[in-house]
Motif scaffolding. Structure first.
Motif, PDB file in Angstrom:
ATOM      1  N   ALA A  86      26.430   3.076  20.920  1.00  0.00           N
ATOM      2  CA  ALA A  86      26.160   3.940  19.664  1.00  0.00           C
ATOM      3  C   ALA A  86      25.967   2.585  18.533  1.00  0.00           C
ATOM      4  N   LEU A  87      26.824   1.656  18.816  1.00  0.00           N
ATOM      5  CA  LEU A  87      26.668   0.460  17.785  1.00  0.00           C
ATOM      6  C   LEU A  87      25.660  -0.352  17.937  1.00  0.00           C
ATOM      7  N   SER A  88      25.246  -0.616  19.365  1.00  0.00           N
ATOM      8  CA  SER A  88      24.097  -1.373  19.572  1.00  0.00           C
ATOM      9  C   SER A  88      22.697  -0.611  19.123  1.00  0.00           C
ATOM     10  N   ILE A  89      22.760   0.764  19.429  1.00  0.00           N
ATOM     11  CA  ILE A  89      21.534   1.275  18.709  1.00  0.00           C
ATOM     12  C   ILE A  89      21.481   1.230  17.205  1.00  0.00           C
ATOM     13  N   ALA A  90      22.808   1.564  16.508  1.00  0.00           N
ATOM     14  CA  ALA A  90      22.856   1.532  15.121  1.00  0.00           C
ATOM     15  C   ALA A  90      22.395   0.107  14.834  1.00  0.00           C
ATOM     16  N   PHE A  91      22.741  -1.034  15.291  1.00  0.00           N
ATOM     17  CA  PHE A  91      22.230  -2.334  14.865  1.00  0.00           C
ATOM     18  C   PHE A  91      20.973  -2.455  14.618  1.00  0.00           C
ATOM     19  N   LEU A  92      19.978  -1.641  15.312  1.00  0.00           N
ATOM     20  CA  LEU A  92      18.541  -1.763  15.138  1.00  0.00           C
ATOM     21  C   LEU A  92      17.916  -1.374  13.912  1.00  0.00           C
ATOM     22  N   ASN A  93      18.870  -0.680  12.954  1.00  0.00           N
ATOM     23  CA  ASN A  93      18.448  -0.369  11.582  1.00  0.00           C
ATOM     24  C   ASN A  93      19.063  -1.571  10.677  1.00  0.00           C
ATOM     25  N   ASP A  94      18.058  -1.784  10.031  1.00  0.00           N
ATOM     26  CA  ASP A  94      18.282  -2.892   9.096  1.00  0.00           C
ATOM     27  C   ASP A  94      19.403  -2.888   8.006  1.00  0.00           C
ATOM     28  N   SER A  95      19.230  -1.703   7.475  1.00  0.00           N
ATOM     29  CA  SER A  95      20.415  -1.286   6.329  1.00  0.00           C
ATOM     30  C   SER A  95      21.783  -1.364   7.065  1.00  0.00           C
ATOM     31  N   PHE A  96      21.885  -0.632   8.360  1.00  0.00           N
ATOM     32  CA  PHE A  96      23.166  -0.669   8.734  1.00  0.00           C
ATOM     33  C   PHE A  96      23.663  -1.967   9.253  1.00  0.00           C
ATOM     34  N   ALA A  97      22.787  -2.826   9.940  1.00  0.00           N
ATOM     35  CA  ALA A  97      23.030  -4.155  10.366  1.00  0.00           C
ATOM     36  C   ALA A  97      23.545  -5.134   9.204  1.00  0.00           C
ATOM     37  N   GLY A  98      22.689  -5.053   8.223  1.00  0.00           N
ATOM     38  CA  GLY A  98      23.161  -5.909   7.053  1.00  0.00           C
ATOM     39  C   GLY A  98      24.382  -5.484   6.216  1.00  0.00           C
ATOM     40  N   THR A  99      24.707  -4.211   6.404  1.00  0.00           N
ATOM     41  CA  THR A  99      25.962  -3.696   5.704  1.00  0.00           C
ATOM     42  C   THR A  99      27.085  -4.126   6.206  1.00  0.00           C
ATOM     43  N   VAL A 100      27.065  -4.103   7.748  1.00  0.00           N
ATOM     44  CA  VAL A 100      27.902  -4.453   8.556  1.00  0.00           C
ATOM     45  C   VAL A 100      28.159  -5.898   8.506  1.00  0.00           C
ATOM     46  N   GLY A 101      27.220  -6.653   8.466  1.00  0.00           N
ATOM     47  CA  GLY A 101      27.474  -8.236   8.387  1.00  0.00           C
ATOM     48  C   GLY A 101      28.149  -8.553   7.210  1.00  0.00           C
ATOM     49  N   GLU A 102      27.733  -8.058   5.865  1.00  0.00           N
ATOM     50  CA  GLU A 102      28.354  -8.192   4.656  1.00  0.00           C
ATOM     51  C   GLU A 102      29.948  -7.812   4.494  1.00  0.00           C
ATOM     52  N   LYS A 103      30.119  -6.601   5.167  1.00  0.00           N
ATOM     53  CA  LYS A 103      31.514  -6.261   5.321  1.00  0.00           C
ATOM     54  C   LYS A 103      32.507  -7.189   5.922  1.00  0.00           C
ATOM     55  N   VAL A 104      32.183  -7.558   7.221  1.00  0.00           N
ATOM     56  CA  VAL A 104      32.854  -8.482   8.012  1.00  0.00           C
ATOM     57  C   VAL A 104      32.885  -9.795   7.382  1.00  0.00           C
ATOM     58  N   THR A 105      32.095 -10.317   6.745  1.00  0.00           N
ATOM     59  CA  THR A 105      31.825 -11.652   6.173  1.00  0.00           C
ATOM     60  C   THR A 105      32.856 -11.313   4.946  1.00  0.00           C
ATOM     61  N   ARG A 106      33.032 -10.322   4.308  1.00  0.00           N
ATOM     62  CA  ARG A 106      33.734 -10.252   3.012  1.00  0.00           C
ATOM     63  C   ARG A 106      35.138 -10.453   3.539  1.00  0.00           C
ATOM     64  N   THR A 107      35.516  -9.545   4.557  1.00  0.00           N
ATOM     65  CA  THR A 107      37.013  -9.484   4.983  1.00  0.00           C
ATOM     66  C   THR A 107      37.298 -10.863   5.512  1.00  0.00           C
ATOM     67  N   VAL A 108      36.527 -11.739   6.287  1.00  0.00           N
ATOM     68  CA  VAL A 108      36.804 -12.772   6.809  1.00  0.00           C
ATOM     69  C   VAL A 108      37.249 -13.873   5.431  1.00  0.00           C
ATOM     70  N   ARG A 109      36.328 -13.660   4.583  1.00  0.00           N
ATOM     71  CA  ARG A 109      36.456 -14.389   3.295  1.00  0.00           C
ATOM     72  C   ARG A 109      37.833 -14.556   2.732  1.00  0.00           C
ATOM     73  N   GLN A 110      38.567 -13.375   2.884  1.00  0.00           N
ATOM     74  CA  GLN A 110      40.068 -13.277   2.357  1.00  0.00           C
ATOM     75  C   GLN A 110      40.949 -14.071   3.129  1.00  0.00           C
ATOM     76  N   PHE A 111      40.628 -14.355   4.570  1.00  0.00           N
ATOM     77  CA  PHE A 111      41.549 -15.281   5.287  1.00  0.00           C
ATOM     78  C   PHE A 111      41.063 -16.564   5.324  1.00  0.00           C
ATOM     79  N   SER A 112      39.911 -16.738   5.457  1.00  0.00           N
ATOM     80  CA  SER A 112      39.327 -17.972   5.745  1.00  0.00           C
ATOM     81  C   SER A 112      38.046 -18.128   5.141  1.00  0.00           C
ATOM     82  N   PRO A 113      37.761 -18.923   3.793  1.00  0.00           N
ATOM     83  CA  PRO A 113      36.604 -18.993   3.203  1.00  0.00           C
ATOM     84  C   PRO A 113      35.785 -19.850   4.001  1.00  0.00           C
TER      85      PRO A 113
END
Length: 211
Positions: A86-113
């Protein structure tokens, strides 16, 4: 909106660009009214309209059939395989892929900028106020296709180990068949037509803003 003029490529492109974060349509609306299309053109238009309007419902339904069809209670690995598929199919959508990338980056920034800075997408060169090339979607600083291929490969292995690919193909085929039947006989309501008009206006407005 005249869906008979919308090609299959246009529909796929629209499904790739549209926002998939909206919740699924209510069950009562999803199964409210069914009629037989009067002609091939009516069926073609109805099929495209329903696939676009009920896209989230169809996605959830296919995943549910895929998971339940392979007996996930007896084979827990199929749950992980279904999620990765399901994730591999959902990543084909621009909005979903961009949102996931932003949320993961924002979470990682709290531990390792420092690590989060490396996960930012590369800057695109701009010529005369416009990007010099078509925008490429990145997830955590890597092109989207890297994650699509990775998740697809892992899910393929898990499907093969857990229940066999033949069972998966049968479940996937049944999910597509049920989707095709529902989209063919579900009568588009006024809300669906108004929603497609709104999305069409947004697409036209985006094209004008790019000029």
């Amino acid at each position: 909106m005249d869906w008979t003029n919308v090609t299959t490529g246009d529909l796929i492109e629209a499904l790739r660009e549209v926002d998939w974060s909206s919740p699924p349509r209510p069950i009562a609306e999803f199964f409210s009214r069914f009629t037989i299309p009067r002609s091939y053109s009516k069926w073609n238009s109805r099929l495209k309209c329903n696939l676009y309007y009920y896209r989230t419902n169809y996605f959830i339904m296919i995943v549910f059939i895929l998971v339940s069809g392979v007996g996930f209670i007896r084979k827990p690995l199929s749950i992980v395989a279904a999620i990765l598929t399901a994730l591999s199919i959902a990543f084909l959508n621009d909005s979903f892929a961009g949102t996931v990338g932003e949320k993961v980056t924002r979470t990682v920034r709290q531990f390792s900028p420092h690590l989060a800075a490396k996960m930012r997408p590369p800057l695109m060169p701009v010529i005369r106020g416009r990007p010099s090339s078509k925008r490429t979607v990145h997830i955590c600083g890597r092109p989207r296709w890297v994650f699509v291929l990775l998740f697809s490969a892992v899910s393929f292995i898990l499907w093969f180990v857990s229940c066999g690919l033949l069972s998966v193909l049968w479940a996937f085929a049944i999910g597509l068949l049920v989707t095709l039947i529902h989209a063919s006989f579900r009568t588009p309501n006024l809300k669906a037509r108004l929603n497609t008009f709104r999305e069409e206006f947004r697409a036209v407005w985006r094209n004008y803003s790019d000029l």
